[in-house]
Each structure stands twice: as C-alpha cells, then as structure tokens.
Design an enzyme around this catalytic site. Structure first.
Site, mmCIF file in Angstrom:
data_model
loop_
_atom_site.group_PDB
_atom_site.id
_atom_site.type_symbol
_atom_site.label_atom_id
_atom_site.label_comp_id
_atom_site.label_asym_id
_atom_site.label_seq_id
_atom_site.Cartn_x
_atom_site.Cartn_y
_atom_site.Cartn_z
ATOM 1 C CB ILE A 43 -1.061 -0.035 1.034
ATOM 2 C CG1 ILE A 43 -1.929 0.791 0.835
ATOM 3 C CG2 ILE A 43 -0.448 0.240 2.445
ATOM 4 C CD1 ILE A 43 -2.849 0.636 -0.198
ATOM 5 C CB SER B 224 10.360 -1.361 5.490
ATOM 6 O OG SER B 224 10.839 -1.262 4.104
ATOM 7 C CE LYS C 246 -8.010 -1.843 6.141
ATOM 8 N NZ LYS C 246 -7.511 -2.727 5.188
ATOM 9 C CG ASP D 143 -6.757 -6.251 5.345
ATOM 10 O OD1 ASP D 143 -5.940 -5.731 6.149
ATOM 11 O OD2 ASP D 143 -6.698 -6.171 4.144
HETATM 12 P P1 NAP Z 1 2.784 -5.552 3.175
HETATM 13 O O1 NAP Z 1 2.704 -5.555 1.921
HETATM 14 O O2 NAP Z 1 2.721 -6.928 3.738
HETATM 15 O O3 NAP Z 1 3.616 -4.322 3.718
HETATM 16 C C1 NAP Z 1 3.923 -4.279 5.090
HETATM 17 C C2 NAP Z 1 5.278 -3.523 5.053
HETATM 18 O O4 NAP Z 1 5.661 -3.287 6.526
HETATM 19 C C3 NAP Z 1 6.427 -4.496 4.617
HETATM 20 O O5 NAP Z 1 7.311 -3.766 3.975
HETATM 21 C C4 NAP Z 1 6.924 -4.753 6.047
HETATM 22 O O6 NAP Z 1 8.341 -5.177 5.750
HETATM 23 C C5 NAP Z 1 7.106 -3.627 6.750
HETATM 24 N N1 NAP Z 1 7.150 -3.633 8.187
HETATM 25 C C6 NAP Z 1 6.941 -4.669 9.038
HETATM 26 N N2 NAP Z 1 7.043 -4.547 10.395
HETATM 27 C C7 NAP Z 1 7.697 -3.413 10.129
HETATM 28 C C8 NAP Z 1 8.567 -2.275 11.126
HETATM 29 N N3 NAP Z 1 8.175 -2.806 12.583
HETATM 30 N N4 NAP Z 1 8.938 -1.318 10.896
HETATM 31 C C9 NAP Z 1 8.916 -1.029 9.575
HETATM 32 N N5 NAP Z 1 8.267 -1.661 8.771
HETATM 33 C C10 NAP Z 1 7.679 -2.777 9.039
HETATM 34 O O7 NAP Z 1 1.150 -4.819 3.593
HETATM 35 P P2 NAP Z 1 0.171 -4.025 2.821
HETATM 36 O O8 NAP Z 1 -0.659 -4.624 1.945
HETATM 37 O O9 NAP Z 1 0.896 -2.849 2.313
HETATM 38 O O10 NAP Z 1 -0.677 -3.484 4.072
HETATM 39 C C11 NAP Z 1 -0.141 -2.707 5.346
HETATM 40 C C12 NAP Z 1 -1.366 -1.945 6.057
HETATM 41 O O11 NAP Z 1 -2.182 -1.203 4.922
HETATM 42 C C13 NAP Z 1 -2.425 -3.148 6.290
HETATM 43 O O12 NAP Z 1 -2.775 -2.539 7.696
HETATM 44 C C14 NAP Z 1 -3.428 -3.083 5.314
HETATM 45 O O13 NAP Z 1 -4.840 -3.362 5.918
HETATM 46 C C15 NAP Z 1 -3.366 -1.713 4.993
HETATM 47 N N6 NAP Z 1 -3.885 -1.365 3.422
HETATM 48 C C16 NAP Z 1 -3.678 -2.356 2.379
HETATM 49 C C17 NAP Z 1 -4.091 -2.209 1.239
HETATM 50 C C18 NAP Z 1 -3.642 -3.317 -0.063
HETATM 51 O O14 NAP Z 1 -4.347 -3.144 -1.055
HETATM 52 N N7 NAP Z 1 -2.766 -3.898 0.136
HETATM 53 C C19 NAP Z 1 -5.043 -1.265 0.817
HETATM 54 C C20 NAP Z 1 -5.323 -0.566 1.993
HETATM 55 C C21 NAP Z 1 -4.948 -0.568 3.114
HETATM 56 P P3 NAP Z 1 8.648 -6.771 5.699
HETATM 57 O O15 NAP Z 1 8.313 -7.165 4.177
HETATM 58 O O16 NAP Z 1 10.226 -6.971 5.553
HETATM 59 O O17 NAP Z 1 7.888 -7.750 6.823
#
Ligand code: NAP
Length: 309
Positions: free
Chosen positions: A14, A36, A92, A170
């Site tokens: 995201i 990150s 969120k 989610d």
């Molecule tokens: P994601 O692709 O798994 O990305 C999460 C990122 O956070 C990864 O780069 C992860 O690194 C990093 N991370 C984990 N722990 C951390 C820390 N302590 N400090 C700094 N970075 C850290 O997840 P995402 O899909 O982007 O979703 C993230 C959030 O956005 C969720 O709450 C989701 O509900 C929300 N969201 C997502 C979408 C969507 O379409 N994907 C849409 C709207 C909202 P590693 O990979 O090394 O663990």
C-alpha cells in the site's frame, strides 16, 4: 507554509501503490524518508532507514509519519512518534486492539500531535454523495457483499492470517467503514458465523447479521474464496428506491442513474491529514473496528479446510 516533512514506515504494497504517489502529488507534504527492514525497499530522492528507531536517532527530521506496516506492530511505532510530538497517519485498521487505539489518542492529546485513523474507502468517489442522499431516506434493509480472491489481493501476506491481522475483515473493515459513514443510524451485530481455516488464526469468510437502531436489517457476506468476478457492493433499500455503491464505493447508482468519478481516495486522505495537522486536531473513529471486534466476540466459529497460498 513549509511542507510537512513526512516519513513512510512500512514500505510494502500500500505504501508503494498509494502513499508514495499521493505524497508526491500533494504540495503540503515532502517525502523526508522511508523506513522498513528490507534494504532495497527505498525509493529515489529520500533516505531509506531500517527502523523507526534509526530514523528518530539519525534523522532526517520528520514532522509526521505514515504507518503502513501490518497492524500488529503499529502501536509501538505510533506511541514512540506521538511521544515526540510527531503527527501520525495510521493505515486502516488503526490498531490490533481497540484499547491500544484509545491509548494512542490519549497520547496525541497529551503531546499536541495530530493522530489520523485513516479509512480510505470513505474517500471513494460515491461515498459522500451516497451519505447525503441517504440522510433524507428511510432505510429498509442493507446488503453488503464483499467477495474477493485472497490469492490475488494478498499473496504471501502471512501477517493477515495471524491474530490481529483480521483475515477476511482486512478488506471487510473497508465495507464497514463505508456503512458506518453513510447509514444515518448506528448499527450493531445480532448474530454471525466466522469460517476459519484449520491451519489459520483468522477467518476466510464471514456471514453477519446486523440491525440498526430502528430495526432495519443489515446483512454482510464476506468471502475470500471468490474466483472470477469480484464484488465490493453495498446495496441500501430505502423508501425512495435503491442506493447501490459498487467497486468499493467508486460507483454510485441511485434511482436517477449511475455516477463514476476518478479515484481520489489517497489524495483525499492526505488532504485531510494536512488539514488536521494545520488545525492542531486528531480524527480517530474506531466504529468500524468496534464492529469487527464484536464479530470476534459474538459470532460462532466454524472450522473449514486448511488454506495454503
Ligand atoms: P505488506 O505489503 O505486507 O507491507 C507491510 C510492510 O511493512 C512491509 O514492507 C514490512 O516489511 C513492513 N514492516 C513490518 N514491520 C515493520 C516495522 N516494525 N517497521 C517498519 N516496517 C515494517 O502490507 P500492505 O498490503 O501494504 O498492508 C499494510 C497495511 O495497509 C495493512 O494494515 C492493510 O490493511 C493496509 N492496506 C492495504 C491495502 C492493500 O491493497 N494491500 C489497501 C489499503 C490498506 P517486511 O516485508 O520486511 O515484513
């Protein structure tokens, strides 16, 4: 006014798809840093740090951070930033529990920082006009159908299946963020079923029956096993005809016809965040998270076949 120097923490899907372009497109912000654990997740034009600790210790200085990590690690990061007076944008859901979000709100109030619990779906093009139209109608019933293919939208995201990751809620919480915003009365859960794969901690599907305070029934069908056509629809039957929000709130169909405007969800969120910062306020609405927490409290849990990516 100087731009707000912002760091993005959690450079996953995201952050790349939405936060970077929205920040780059908004003159109220300048991207100061990305954070990150993985070294190659940085972008041109801003330093990349391995942790928030490193950013706070070494700089560059930031006025605000956007937390785009999984929800389970967000409290500690937000609390650390707010304690230093740094404004915080929470993706969120705003936290893994309700109490931790309350604690963050209190911390923001103490330090004078702005805390923004962002609900991106509320900024979808059809949502504000749907809310305005429904404000004057009698609601008869509501059907929420959120059916998508988890293998397409969340490949390999192990955190989403862990406690605090919400599973099918989610995406489902996005539907609830819209419903709590457009429906004129509060609603609450009466009964439901969560389907939880035998090898996972979070549901893959849910069937929920809510009721609003005037007795209108609200049915929610969430399913992550959908292949083929995907559905993100909210259909509200009223005394003046049907209001349908489809494509996650992007398309609004009223008895007078359909409207589809350009997607402005994340630009809208950042404009709101800038307004909150400049006016010294916070915006923390936990009502969608409360309904999800209630589903975990009130619904039956059935075990279904294991799910593997
Ligand atoms: P994601 O692709 O798994 O990305 C999460 C990122 O956070 C990864 O780069 C992860 O690194 C990093 N991370 C984990 N722990 C951390 C820390 N302590 N400090 C700094 N970075 C850290 O997840 P995402 O899909 O982007 O979703 C993230 C959030 O956005 C969720 O709450 C989701 O509900 C929300 N969201 C997502 C979408 C969507 O379409 N994907 C849409 C709207 C909202 P590693 O990979 O090394 O663990």
């Amino acid at each position: 006014m100087d731009p707000i120097r912002i760091g993005i923490v959690g450079m996953g899907k995201i952050a790349r798809d939405q936060h970077l372009p929205a920040i780059r497109g908004d003159a109220a912000f300048s991207l100061a840093a990305t954070v990150s654990p993985v070294a190659d997740q940085g972008v041109d034009g801003a330093p990349h740090l391995p942790s928030l600790d490193a950013l706070l210790a070494q700089g560059p200085a930031v006025d605000a951070i956007a937390l785009c990590t999984p929800p389970q690690v967000r409290y500690d990061l937000a609390a650390q930033a707010l304690a230093r007076g740094i404004h915080v944008f929470l993706e969120k859901p705003p936290g893994a529990t309700l109490a931790e979000v309350d604690a963050l709100e209190a911390c923001a109030a103490r330090t004078g920082a702005s805390l923004f619990a962002a609900w991106h779906s509320r900024f979808a093009a059809g949502v504000a006009p749907a809310r305005a139209w429904l404000a004057e109608r009698q609601i008869e019933s509501v059907s929420i159908v959120w059916r998508e293919d988890v293998r397409v939208w969340h490949p390999g995201q192990a955190w989403i299946w862990e406690p605090g990751g919400l599973g099918v809620f989610d995406p489902g919480i996005n539907a609830l963020s819209i419903a709590t915003h457009i429906l004129p009365r509060p609603f609450y859960l009466r009964a439901g079923t969560l389907l939880i794969p035998a090898n996972r901690a979070a549901p893959i599907a849910a069937d929920l029956s809510f009721c609003d305070t005037a007795g209108a029934e609200i049915h929610m069908d969430l399913d992550w096993r959908q292949t083929g056509a995907q559905s993100w629809d909210i259909i509200v039957e009223t005394d003046a005809g049907t209001c349908k929000l489809s494509r996650g709130g992007a398309v609004l169909t009223l008895p007078s016809g359909a409207e589809h405007k350009e997607d402005r969800e994340y630009p809208g969120l950042y404009a709101r965040f800038a307004t909150l910062i400049h006016s010294g306020r916070s915006d923390v609405d936990t009502s969608p998270l409360k309904l999800v927490a209630d589903a975990f409290l009130r619904a039956r849990r059935d075990t279904v076949e294991p799910f593997n990516d």
